[in-house]
Design an enzyme around this catalytic site. Structure first.
Site, PDB file in Angstrom:
ATOM      1  CG  HIS A 227      16.929  38.811  71.667  1.00  0.00           C
ATOM      2  ND1 HIS A 227      15.873  37.895  71.537  1.00  0.00           N
ATOM      3  CD2 HIS A 227      17.545  39.077  70.477  1.00  0.00           C
ATOM      4  CE1 HIS A 227      16.198  37.195  70.376  1.00  0.00           C
ATOM      5  NE2 HIS A 227      16.949  37.663  69.643  1.00  0.00           N
TER       6      HIS A 227
ATOM      7  CG  ASP B 175      12.361  38.013  73.155  1.00  0.00           C
ATOM      8  OD1 ASP B 175      13.449  38.740  72.962  1.00  0.00           O
ATOM      9  OD2 ASP B 175      11.309  38.473  72.053  1.00  0.00           O
TER      10      ASP B 175
ATOM     11  CG  ASP C 223      17.367  34.526  67.622  1.00  0.00           C
ATOM     12  OD1 ASP C 223      17.748  35.284  68.231  1.00  0.00           O
ATOM     13  OD2 ASP C 223      16.494  34.780  66.587  1.00  0.00           O
TER      14      ASP C 223
ATOM     15  CD  GLU D 133      15.729  40.875  68.070  1.00  0.00           C
ATOM     16  OE1 GLU D 133      16.222  41.207  67.116  1.00  0.00           O
ATOM     17  OE2 GLU D 133      14.917  39.811  68.300  1.00  0.00           O
ATOM     18  CD  GLU D 134      13.198  36.497  67.974  1.00  0.00           C
ATOM     19  OE1 GLU D 134      12.898  37.029  66.934  1.00  0.00           O
ATOM     20  OE2 GLU D 134      14.321  36.132  68.085  1.00  0.00           O
TER      21      GLU D 134
ATOM     22  CG  ASP E 201      20.276  38.251  67.774  1.00  0.00           C
ATOM     23  OD1 ASP E 201      20.382  37.123  67.745  1.00  0.00           O
ATOM     24  OD2 ASP E 201      19.171  38.995  67.642  1.00  0.00           O
TER      25      ASP E 201
ATOM     26  CG  HIS F 191      12.509  32.921  64.325  1.00  0.00           C
ATOM     27  ND1 HIS F 191      11.686  33.973  64.091  1.00  0.00           N
ATOM     28  CD2 HIS F 191      13.334  33.333  65.199  1.00  0.00           C
ATOM     29  CE1 HIS F 191      12.668  35.224  64.290  1.00  0.00           C
ATOM     30  NE2 HIS F 191      13.521  34.550  65.329  1.00  0.00           N
TER      31      HIS F 191
END
Ligand SMILES: [Zn+2]
Length: 416
Positions: free
Chosen positions: A84, A86, A147, A181-182, A204, A387
């Protein structure tokens, strides 16, 4: 087979991708949730076109599709690699300034723009396995975006290696890069027909060597509470305050078990996420997570039983629980095609790494893709502390992920 030594490009690509802000936004109704994700999509498409992948394109929803055509005479199933674009809304991804810490010696890493951000082995035990490796971090004021830009860079590098080493035989390799995705919408607008792949892998995962073939079953629950309102001066024997009903439900929740803060491994939980309300109407939102269907049924029973019990103390009020499925444990689907995970384990081994089959306390694009007809486990990308401002990845782990992708392509061809 043994490959000639690769001249890797993953780190260089990664250091570029992280400088593009691709934060997604859960409050946006559009796909992509933020237009800026397309800035990275365009770069990826251009790089693929420059490599000679002529069908590379991004659709209006910011999904990037591309195909590395087969160079084998065999009938090989089409395999998809997915990452992903994002980054998490939990931490700024604007103006990321990555730093390469060469030959990590085990010391603490202080991030220069916020000296309070210090990475230590005590806080990040996985750093202990990285001695001598090159660690990439952000600068202290943003997340890094490993990520899942580590996954993007690894897939791009693997494609580059396969193109530059035509002696390595493989079937059709489909590439899929997703937005959002997040915020749980990564595969909402995937065109499965256009994708046309038989099996997939998301890149991922966290730790070197990990192959994740299990994830949570996930449901949301909303309890709608309708109380009985009355003038507070004349409410005796009549009023049933929805706010107090809400409070009674929350107090009845298990405290020492079944919560995110008291569980790990394969333990399930019920987790209140939001409260809303006034005297007459209130709403309580939850997420429920478990690895088995039986446990999920039990979590639902617990929540319903609490409502029945509380309702007895507020007999004229109405309590209604609505459950909604969010995603399911991909193991159910992967067990039907054991070779998908077996080949991934074999590819990790051939990359010189000890494979570890494990589960994720969360969901991935792959968990949903598995139920959309594309069985899709998750392979390590090397991203850690995601994150957060202390997010990191090592260049050597990314390169082992590149090797793993190339080996997987080879194994599918070999076994076909
Ligand atoms: Zn991710």
């Amino acid at each position: 087979m043994n490959f000639p030594p690769f001249k890797y490009t993953a780190a260089e690509r990664f250091l570029h991708y992280v400088t593009i802000d691709t934060q997604s936004d859960p409050t946006s109704p559009t796909t992509p949730s933020t237009e800026k994700q397309k800035n990275l999509g365009k770069i990826l498409v251009q790089e693929l076109l420059d490599m000679g992948i002529s069908d590379a394109h991004m659709d209006e929803h910011c999904y990037v599709y591309a195909t590395l055509p087969s160079n084998s005479d065999k009938e090989v199933p089409v395999i998809c690699f997915c990452s992903h674009m994002d980054t998490s809304p939990d931490c700024s991804g604007e103006n990321v300034k990555p730093i390469v810490h060469k030959s990590y010696a085990g010391d603490k890493i202080v991030l220069p723009l916020d000296p309070a951000q210090v990475l230590t082995v005590a806080d990040h035990p996985a750093l202990a396995d990285q001695i001598g490796n090159d660690i990439i971090t952000a600068s202290g004021d943003t997340l890094l975006g490993a990520d899942n830009k580590a996954g993007l860079a690894e897939i791009m590098d693997a494609v580059y290696q396969l193109i530059n080493h035509p002696e390595i035989k493989h079937g059709d390799i489909r590439i899929l890069f997703t937005p959002d995705e997040e915020i749980g919408r990564g595969v909402d607008k995937v065109d499965m027909k256009k994708l046309g792949a038989k099996f997939g892998y998301t890149m991922d995962g966290e730790t070197l060597g990990h192959v994740e073939d299990e994830n949570f079953n996930a449901k949301s629950a909303v309890i709608n509470i309708t109380g009985v309102s009355a003038h507070p001066g004349f409410a005796k024997g009549k009023m049933e305050n929805a706010i107090k009903i809400q409070q009674a439900i929350l107090q009845a929740l298990p405290i020492h078990t079944l919560s995110p803060e008291t569980t790990d491994g394969k333990q399930p939980f019920i987790h209140p996420t939001a409260v809303k309300g006034n005297l007459e109407n209130a709403e309580l939102s939850f997420i429920l997570r478990s690895f088995t269907r039986e446990e999920m049924d039990r979590l639902e029973d617990i929540l319903e039983a609490i409502c029945v019990r509380v309702n007895k103390d507020f007999p004229n009020s109405k309590l209604e629980v609505i459950f909604k499925e969010q995603y399911r444990n991909m193991k159910e689907k992967l067990d039907e095609f054991p070779q998908v995970v077996d080949y991934a384990m074999e590819a990790v081994t051939r990359a010189g790494v000890t494979p570890i089959r494990t589960s994720i306390r969360g969901g991935t694009d792959g968990s949903r893709l598995s139920f959309m007809g594309l069985p899709c486990p998750n392979i390590f990308a090397g991203e850690h502390a995601f994150h957060s401002k202390q997010e990191w990845v090592s260049i050597q782990d990314m390169e082992r992920a590149v090797d793993t992708i190339v080996h997987l392509a080879v194994i599918w061809e070999e076994k076909s």
